[in-house]
Design an enzyme around this catalytic site. Structure first.
Site, PDB file in Angstrom:
ATOM      1  CE  LYS A  22     -79.103 -49.961 -38.773  1.00 28.68           C
ATOM      2  NZ  LYS A  22     -78.496 -51.360 -38.367  1.00 28.68           N
ATOM      3  CG  ASN A  23     -79.531 -50.203 -34.724  1.00 28.32           C
ATOM      4  OD1 ASN A  23     -79.364 -50.905 -35.657  1.00 28.32           O
ATOM      5  ND2 ASN A  23     -78.367 -49.600 -34.477  1.00 28.32           N
ATOM      6  CB  CYS A 116     -71.585 -52.415 -40.979  1.00 23.73           C
ATOM      7  SG  CYS A 116     -72.942 -51.929 -41.720  1.00 23.73           S
ATOM      8  NE  ARG A 121     -70.726 -54.967 -35.079  1.00 21.39           N
ATOM      9  CZ  ARG A 121     -71.682 -54.780 -35.856  1.00 21.39           C
ATOM     10  NH1 ARG A 121     -71.781 -54.766 -37.159  1.00 21.39           N
ATOM     11  NH2 ARG A 121     -72.866 -54.167 -35.273  1.00 21.39           N
ATOM     12  CG  ASP A 304     -74.507 -46.596 -34.867  1.00 18.68           C
ATOM     13  OD1 ASP A 304     -73.355 -47.345 -34.918  1.00 18.68           O
ATOM     14  OD2 ASP A 304     -75.293 -47.131 -34.261  1.00 18.68           O
ATOM     15  NE  ARG A 396     -76.880 -53.732 -43.981  1.00 23.08           N
ATOM     16  CZ  ARG A 396     -75.983 -54.680 -43.231  1.00 23.08           C
ATOM     17  NH1 ARG A 396     -75.002 -54.914 -44.023  1.00 23.08           N
ATOM     18  NH2 ARG A 396     -76.197 -55.112 -42.149  1.00 23.08           N
TER      19      ARG A 396
HETATM   20  N1  EPU Z   1     -68.679 -56.870 -27.763  1.00 23.07           N
HETATM   21  C1  EPU Z   1     -67.754 -57.719 -27.282  1.00 23.07           C
HETATM   22  N2  EPU Z   1     -68.531 -58.953 -26.965  1.00 23.07           N
HETATM   23  C2  EPU Z   1     -69.579 -59.167 -27.144  1.00 23.07           C
HETATM   24  C3  EPU Z   1     -70.557 -58.078 -27.774  1.00 23.07           C
HETATM   25  C4  EPU Z   1     -69.809 -56.840 -27.959  1.00 23.07           C
HETATM   26  O1  EPU Z   1     -66.589 -57.359 -26.887  1.00 23.07           O
HETATM   27  O2  EPU Z   1     -69.988 -60.380 -27.151  1.00 23.07           O
HETATM   28  C5  EPU Z   1     -68.079 -55.343 -27.912  1.00 23.07           C
HETATM   29  C6  EPU Z   1     -67.882 -55.111 -29.476  1.00 23.07           C
HETATM   30  O3  EPU Z   1     -66.904 -55.476 -30.084  1.00 23.07           O
HETATM   31  C7  EPU Z   1     -67.953 -53.373 -29.415  1.00 23.07           C
HETATM   32  C8  EPU Z   1     -68.745 -53.256 -27.999  1.00 23.07           C
HETATM   33  O4  EPU Z   1     -68.867 -54.375 -27.386  1.00 23.07           O
HETATM   34  O5  EPU Z   1     -66.564 -52.893 -29.215  1.00 23.07           O
HETATM   35  C9  EPU Z   1     -69.998 -52.740 -28.312  1.00 23.07           C
HETATM   36  O6  EPU Z   1     -71.013 -53.561 -29.184  1.00 23.07           O
HETATM   37  P1  EPU Z   1     -72.302 -53.797 -29.086  1.00 23.07           P
HETATM   38  O7  EPU Z   1     -72.580 -55.327 -28.981  1.00 23.07           O
HETATM   39  O8  EPU Z   1     -72.899 -52.830 -28.297  1.00 23.07           O
HETATM   40  O9  EPU Z   1     -72.959 -53.547 -30.595  1.00 23.07           O
HETATM   41  P2  EPU Z   1     -73.856 -54.450 -31.458  1.00 23.07           P
HETATM   42  O10 EPU Z   1     -75.142 -54.787 -30.551  1.00 23.07           O
HETATM   43  O11 EPU Z   1     -73.154 -55.218 -32.424  1.00 23.07           O
HETATM   44  C10 EPU Z   1     -75.320 -52.121 -31.964  1.00 23.07           C
HETATM   45  C11 EPU Z   1     -75.974 -51.603 -33.128  1.00 23.07           C
HETATM   46  C12 EPU Z   1     -74.934 -51.044 -33.865  1.00 23.07           C
HETATM   47  C13 EPU Z   1     -74.127 -49.897 -32.938  1.00 23.07           C
HETATM   48  C14 EPU Z   1     -73.707 -50.653 -31.378  1.00 23.07           C
HETATM   49  C15 EPU Z   1     -73.133 -49.510 -30.759  1.00 23.07           C
HETATM   50  C16 EPU Z   1     -77.706 -53.141 -33.860  1.00 23.07           C
HETATM   51  C17 EPU Z   1     -78.218 -54.066 -34.659  1.00 23.07           C
HETATM   52  N3  EPU Z   1     -76.572 -52.696 -34.049  1.00 23.07           N
HETATM   53  O12 EPU Z   1     -74.274 -53.278 -32.469  1.00 23.07           O
HETATM   54  O13 EPU Z   1     -75.382 -50.208 -35.098  1.00 23.07           O
HETATM   55  O14 EPU Z   1     -72.929 -49.370 -33.543  1.00 23.07           O
HETATM   56  O15 EPU Z   1     -74.893 -51.282 -30.920  1.00 23.07           O
HETATM   57  O16 EPU Z   1     -74.153 -48.489 -30.240  1.00 23.07           O
HETATM   58  O17 EPU Z   1     -78.472 -52.503 -32.895  1.00 23.07           O
HETATM   59  C18 EPU Z   1     -75.347 -49.387 -37.194  1.00 23.07           C
HETATM   60  O18 EPU Z   1     -76.344 -48.905 -36.944  1.00 23.07           O
HETATM   61  O19 EPU Z   1     -74.799 -48.730 -38.117  1.00 23.07           O
HETATM   62  C19 EPU Z   1     -74.547 -50.150 -36.237  1.00 23.07           C
HETATM   63  C20 EPU Z   1     -73.366 -50.728 -36.621  1.00 23.07           C
END
Ligand code: EPU
Length: 417
Positions: A22-23, A116, A121, A304, A396
């Site tokens: 998915k991701n 989610c 985030r 995750d 999802r």
């Molecule tokens: N963060 C910041 N500022 C930013 C971006 C992120 O502070 O501008 C922080 C977030 O708050 C968090 C950490 O950095 O504490 C990591 O967040 P990241 O940006 O890596 O997460 P994401 O890209 O929003 C993706 C996956 C998530 C998964 C995370 C961590 C996708 C669409 N989502 O989220 O997947 O938990 O990486 O591996 O790729 C899921 O599949 O259930 C899911 C939530």
């Protein structure tokens, strides 16, 4: 709205084939709009997040052909339209259109993405990164207008190794002038998959999978056919189902290295697990032992998987501990598990889970995607029937969840209400 009804059964067995990640897929589809020709992505999972991205592509004017697990995208005629709020809010990955549209058209307007509700985030790192490449970001309420006359490569340091920020900056930089270096980049396999997709189209990206990614901007991206990597979180979910509820389970189409820390924890718990190429066989024979888990960015224990692991811990002897370091709101499943008879103690970002506990089926609610998966495992090991409300979250991210569980012998009903 969907509910999922499951009857407890710890004697499942059979084979499950893991779908495309998915991701990864949710990043590759927006990335496709950077292509100057038609592009095909295979092994796309059939999940609602992909349906929602397809709607955005079509709204923007892309020509999209989709079969069960394949998508062909021709973005040559897409328009510079603002993405409607109701589309952006349906999923997190809608924000990959920020990087992709900026890279393609130097302009994007959209609101804060959905996804989610597992924490605040923020997207500050994405926006700061776009600015480093020369874009001007104007934020009004939760609306973002991001524009650039020209994108010029730069050195960007990410304060947190964010998956989303790394993806978005790769997308914005791939056609920028000159060289972009992303320091403290995310190292997740999905980042490597995105880089290989972009490189297949003619991009010049090196270092994906390490903390430094170097991107030399190109003017043109050509057609390619790319296969999405297997979903390591879906694979981990089935391994945990295997560890607690299967006499014998063969999990096929896995890249075991992507699951290194998860496999190590399962072995530490005493699971019988055998790896053979891209197949892992697991069974619930052994008595599980308690473990401690601290979530971390890749290659650490994935956030995750934490909620699903928490359910497995209810079936392990002794006290297990979970520390969640990425999201402040990823323990909501514990309240639901408690309703089923789990014994847990929550203290900020740490939880203690006491086993072994007999769980009993009842009415519970999935509060997010992985919380939903955690409740599926709980339902399978519980006595009686469990009704999971809010199963839309599960749809999802888990392709054919009903059919895959039924193939293992589970009694599952997916009901639209
Ligand atoms: N963060 C910041 N500022 C930013 C971006 C992120 O502070 O501008 C922080 C977030 O708050 C968090 C950490 O950095 O504490 C990591 O967040 P990241 O940006 O890596 O997460 P994401 O890209 O929003 C993706 C996956 C998530 C998964 C995370 C961590 C996708 C669409 N989502 O989220 O997947 O938990 O990486 O591996 O790729 C899921 O599949 O259930 C899911 C939530």
């Amino acid at each position: 709205m969907y509910i999922l009804k499951l009857k407890g059964n710890k004697n499942l067995s059979g084979t499950v084939r893991i779908s495309g990640a998915k991701n990864s897929a949710v990043a590759l589809i927006p990335a496709a709009i950077l292509c100057d020709e038609e592009v095909t992505i295979t092994n796309i999972p059939k999940i609602s997040d992909i349906d929602n991205l397809e709607k955005i592509l079509k709204y923007l004017g892309a020509k999209v052909k989709r079969t069960a697990n394949e998508i062909t995208i021709d973005s040559r005629n897409i328009e510079n339209k603002q993405i409607p709020d109701n589309a952006s809010k349906l999923l997190r990955a809608s924000y990959y259109f920020m990087g992709a549209m900026l890279g393609r058209n130097k302009k994007i307007e959209m609101c804060f993405p959905g996804g989610c509700t597992i924490g605040a985030r923020p997207i500050d790192l994405h926006l700061k990164g776009f600015e480093s490449l020369g874009a001007k970001v104007v934020q009004k309420d939760n609306k973002y207008s991001i524009k650039a006359k020209e994108l010029i490569g730069n050195k960007i340091f990410l304060d947190v190794a964010s998956v989303g920020a790394t993806v978005n900056l790769m997308l914005a930089a791939v056609k920028a002038k000159g060289i972009t270096i992303i320091e403290n980049a995310a190292k997740e396999p999905e980042i490597v998959d995105l880089a290989s997709f972009l490189n297949d189209m003619g991009a010049k990206i090196i270092g994906a999978g390490t903390k430094t990614i170097k991107i030399k901007g190109v003017d043109y991206l050509h057609s390619c056919i790319h296969e999405v990597i297997p979903d390591r979180i879906e694979a981990g979910t089935y391994l945990m189902i295997g560890a607690a509820a299967c006499k014998n389970l063969v999990v096929k189409n896995v890249i075991p290295e992507h699951l290194d820390t998860v496999i190590k924890k399962l072995v530490e718990m005493g699971s019988d697990l055998e790896i053979d190429g891209d197949e892992i066989t697991i069974s619930n024979k052994a008595k599980l032992k308690s473990v401690n888990v601290v979530t971390a960015v890749y290659p650490g224990f994935p956030t995750d998987m934490q909620q699903i692991m928490a359910t497995l811990m209810t079936q392990a002897d002794g006290t297990s501990r979970v520390e969640e370091t990425l999201y402040e709101n990823r323990f909501l499943n514990l309240y639901q598990l408690s309703k089923m008879g789990a014994s847990v103690k929550l203290d900020g970002n740490k939880a203690e889970i006491y086993g072994v506990r007999e769980l009993t089926g009842c009415d519970v609610s999935a509060t997010d995607l992985r919380a939903g998966a955690s409740l599926i495992l709980a339902a399978l090991v519980a006595n009686g029937t469990t009704t999971i409300n809010g199963a839309d979250y599960i749809l999802r991210g888990y392709e054919d969840i009903k059919e895959k569980l039924e193939n293992l012998g589970a009694k599952v009903e997916l009901i639209e209400i």
